[in-house]
Design a protein around this motif. Structure first.
Motif, PDB file in Angstrom:
ATOM      1  N   GLN A  39       0.836  -1.201   0.000  1.00 61.24           N
ATOM      2  CA  GLN A  39       0.000   0.000   0.000  1.00 61.24           C
ATOM      3  C   GLN A  39       0.871   1.252   0.000  1.00 61.24           C
ATOM      4  O   GLN A  39       0.582   2.220  -0.712  1.00 61.24           O
ATOM      5  CB  GLN A  39      -0.938  -0.007   1.205  1.00 61.24           C
ATOM      6  CG  GLN A  39      -2.015  -1.068   1.111  1.00 61.24           C
ATOM      7  CD  GLN A  39      -2.788  -1.232   2.409  1.00 61.24           C
ATOM      8  OE1 GLN A  39      -2.416  -0.708   3.463  1.00 61.24           O
ATOM      9  NE2 GLN A  39      -3.885  -1.970   2.344  1.00 61.24           N
ATOM     10  N   PHE A  40       1.939   1.229   0.776  1.00 61.02           N
ATOM     11  CA  PHE A  40       2.888   2.341   0.808  1.00 61.02           C
ATOM     12  C   PHE A  40       3.476   2.572  -0.586  1.00 61.02           C
ATOM     13  O   PHE A  40       3.583   3.704  -1.043  1.00 61.02           O
ATOM     14  CB  PHE A  40       3.990   2.033   1.823  1.00 61.02           C
ATOM     15  CG  PHE A  40       5.110   3.029   1.870  1.00 61.02           C
ATOM     16  CD1 PHE A  40       4.916   4.290   2.415  1.00 61.02           C
ATOM     17  CD2 PHE A  40       6.369   2.701   1.386  1.00 61.02           C
ATOM     18  CE1 PHE A  40       5.960   5.207   2.487  1.00 61.02           C
ATOM     19  CE2 PHE A  40       7.409   3.604   1.448  1.00 61.02           C
ATOM     20  CZ  PHE A  40       7.207   4.867   1.995  1.00 61.02           C
ATOM     21  N   ASN A  41       3.833   1.488  -1.257  1.00 55.03           N
ATOM     22  CA  ASN A  41       4.406   1.581  -2.595  1.00 55.03           C
ATOM     23  C   ASN A  41       3.422   2.261  -3.555  1.00 55.03           C
ATOM     24  O   ASN A  41       3.794   3.165  -4.314  1.00 55.03           O
ATOM     25  CB  ASN A  41       4.792   0.192  -3.085  1.00 55.03           C
ATOM     26  CG  ASN A  41       5.525   0.168  -4.405  1.00 55.03           C
ATOM     27  OD1 ASN A  41       5.393  -0.798  -5.152  1.00 55.03           O
ATOM     28  ND2 ASN A  41       6.292   1.191  -4.731  1.00 55.03           N
ATOM     29  N   ILE A  42       2.158   1.865  -3.502  1.00 54.09           N
ATOM     30  CA  ILE A  42       1.155   2.475  -4.378  1.00 54.09           C
ATOM     31  C   ILE A  42       0.947   3.948  -4.024  1.00 54.09           C
ATOM     32  O   ILE A  42       0.855   4.802  -4.905  1.00 54.09           O
ATOM     33  CB  ILE A  42      -0.164   1.685  -4.351  1.00 54.09           C
ATOM     34  CG1 ILE A  42       0.026   0.412  -5.180  1.00 54.09           C
ATOM     35  CG2 ILE A  42      -1.336   2.517  -4.860  1.00 54.09           C
ATOM     36  CD1 ILE A  42      -1.198  -0.423  -5.391  1.00 54.09           C
ATOM     37  N   LEU A  43       0.905   4.264  -2.738  1.00 55.83           N
ATOM     38  CA  LEU A  43       0.758   5.664  -2.333  1.00 55.83           C
ATOM     39  C   LEU A  43       1.918   6.517  -2.859  1.00 55.83           C
ATOM     40  O   LEU A  43       1.725   7.638  -3.324  1.00 55.83           O
ATOM     41  CB  LEU A  43       0.653   5.782  -0.811  1.00 55.83           C
ATOM     42  CG  LEU A  43      -0.645   5.279  -0.185  1.00 55.83           C
ATOM     43  CD1 LEU A  43      -0.544   5.294   1.333  1.00 55.83           C
ATOM     44  CD2 LEU A  43      -1.835   6.109  -0.654  1.00 55.83           C
ATOM     45  N   ARG A  44       3.130   5.982  -2.793  1.00 57.43           N
ATOM     46  CA  ARG A  44       4.291   6.727  -3.296  1.00 57.43           C
ATOM     47  C   ARG A  44       4.227   6.922  -4.817  1.00 57.43           C
ATOM     48  O   ARG A  44       4.576   7.980  -5.315  1.00 57.43           O
ATOM     49  CB  ARG A  44       5.590   6.044  -2.887  1.00 57.43           C
ATOM     50  CG  ARG A  44       5.893   6.247  -1.402  1.00 57.43           C
ATOM     51  CD  ARG A  44       7.252   5.745  -0.984  1.00 57.43           C
ATOM     52  NE  ARG A  44       8.325   5.965  -1.917  1.00 57.43           N
ATOM     53  CZ  ARG A  44       9.090   7.064  -1.959  1.00 57.43           C
ATOM     54  NH1 ARG A  44       8.891   8.044  -1.114  1.00 57.43           N
ATOM     55  NH2 ARG A  44      10.073   7.163  -2.831  1.00 57.43           N
ATOM     56  N   ILE A  45       3.768   5.916  -5.524  1.00 59.90           N
ATOM     57  CA  ILE A  45       3.612   6.053  -6.976  1.00 59.90           C
ATOM     58  C   ILE A  45       2.586   7.141  -7.275  1.00 59.90           C
ATOM     59  O   ILE A  45       2.818   8.011  -8.125  1.00 59.90           O
ATOM     60  CB  ILE A  45       3.186   4.709  -7.618  1.00 59.90           C
ATOM     61  CG1 ILE A  45       4.304   3.675  -7.490  1.00 59.90           C
ATOM     62  CG2 ILE A  45       2.801   4.913  -9.083  1.00 59.90           C
ATOM     63  CD1 ILE A  45       3.863   2.239  -7.779  1.00 59.90           C
TER      64      ILE A  45
END
Length: 149
Positions: free
Chosen positions: A47-53
């Motif tokens: 989820q963190f990865n998607i938020l950063r993208i």
């Protein structure tokens, strides 16, 4: 500490096997070092990865396909992760104005706030700089790039 000492074994078939085990061990070590940060915000690494993208795309939206292409973990189900982020109010979905079949995904203000808070509380640099110089970190990154060909 050396990988031999960490896993209490020095029986490797060769240095290639040792390197793969070391990379896997280090991946787990990094996850353990950062797990508390994600738990505090009630999000997962994916989820963190998607938020950063999405923050990188902001204010422009992204599609699920763009997220899939750019995610670190290619085995993750981006659609399901987006569903969970929508439920948490961290992203929103809307129909694409140019292609009604496509769905636009945009990070919310709450999502941006969580990332800002996490940025302020935890710096990856702080975790690595005690053991690696900036030049060594660059060298490590270059070697990992070379490994993936």
């Amino acid at each position: 500490m050396r990988i031999d000492d960490e896993i209490q074994s020095s029986k490797f078939e060769n240095n290639y096997q040792k390197a793969v085990i070391n990379i896997s061990y280090t991946y787990s070590w990094l996850n353990n070092q950062t797990r508390h940060l994600f738990e505090q915000q009630n999000i997962t690494l994916q989820q963190f990865n998607i938020l950063r993208i999405l923050r990188g795309q902001y204010p422009c939206p992204a599609t699920v396909n763009l997220l899939k292409d750019r995610m670190l973990d290619k085995m993750s189900d981006a659609s399901r992760i987006v569903d969970r982020l929508v439920q948490k109010g961290l992203v929103s979905r809307c129909t694409n104005t140019k292609d009604r079949r496509a769905v636009d995904i945009r990070i919310s203000e709450q999502g941006l706030e969580i990332l800002c808070k996490m940025d302020n509380e935890f710096k990856i640099k702080d975790m690595l700089q005690d053991n690696l110089t900036e030049e060594e970190a660059a060298q490590l990154s270059n070697l990992l790039d070379k490994l993936r060909g």
